[in-house]
Write an enzyme that holds these catalytic residues in place. Structure first.
Site, PDB file in Angstrom:
ATOM      1  N   LYS A 290       1.155  -1.697  -0.146  1.00  0.00           N
ATOM      2  CA  LYS A 290       0.123   0.191   0.304  1.00  0.00           C
ATOM      3  C   LYS A 290       0.997   1.595  -0.116  1.00  0.00           C
ATOM      4  CE  LYS A 290      -2.507  -0.830   3.895  1.00  0.00           C
ATOM      5  NZ  LYS A 290      -3.717  -0.935   4.824  1.00  0.00           N
TER       6      LYS A 290
ATOM      7  N   LYS B 243       2.991   2.119   2.538  1.00  0.00           N
ATOM      8  CA  LYS B 243       2.592   2.520   4.020  1.00  0.00           C
ATOM      9  C   LYS B 243       4.187   1.633   4.773  1.00  0.00           C
ATOM     10  CE  LYS B 243      -1.759   3.659   5.749  1.00  0.00           C
ATOM     11  NZ  LYS B 243      -2.568   2.945   6.750  1.00  0.00           N
TER      12      LYS B 243
END
Ligand code: CTP
Length: 141
Positions: free
Chosen positions: A46, A48
């Protein structure tokens, strides 16, 4: 009594997370709340990076009294199988995800609830970064 499921990274646990989980549990009407916590590998997918690793984020979310079960969130495609496996009635996310998971309405009810304003893991990281001493000796007189 219903089974509710929600997903997220839950890094640097904060009151916005607690409020989301409190309201999700309330929506279960005395039933169960299941939380899919993103694994470190899925976070990488993602884009992140979390401060706390998966096992620690899992422990913290498990300690919240509104949460009945934590499962790993390992990829984008697992949600229909999770919903069926756990007999989920309602999928809930914060409204930063508004519309993103409407396809899941083929499997259960889908709801987006309002986010708590002015707080996020990113905001906490930025605030700590701004107030942190510039070197290890700073703060000592
Ligand atoms: N959430 C919320 N209110 C906030 C922050 C998060 O309701 N102020 C909800 C999100 O909508 C999501 C869940 O909490 O349903 C988990 O979100 P997560 O992405 O882990 O938290 P954030 O603080 O938004 O993290 P980041 O800053 O890394 O995006």
């Amino acid at each position: 009594m219903r089974t509710v499921i929600t997903y997220g990274t839950y890094d640097l646990l904060h009151y916005g997370h607690i409020e989301l989980l409190r309201r999700a549990k309330e929506m279960a009407g005395g039933g169960r709340l299941i939380v899919g916590v993103s694994t470190d590998e899925f976070n990488t997918q993602k884009g992140k990076t979390s401060h706390f690793e998966y096992s620690k984020r899992k422990k913290m979310v498990e300690a919240i009294r509104y949460v009945d079960l934590v499962i790993p969130e390992e990829d984008w495609s697992q949600k229909p199988a999770d919903i069926q496996h756990h007999s989920v009635d309602l999928f809930v996310m914060g409204d930063d995800w508004q519309g993103e998971f409407d396809d899941l309405s083929a499997f259960c009810e889908v709801a987006y609830i309002s986010r708590t304003p002015e707080i996020s893991s990113t905001v906490i990281k930025q605030a700590i970064h701004q107030t942190a001493p510039k070197n290890k000796d700073a703060g000592h007189e």
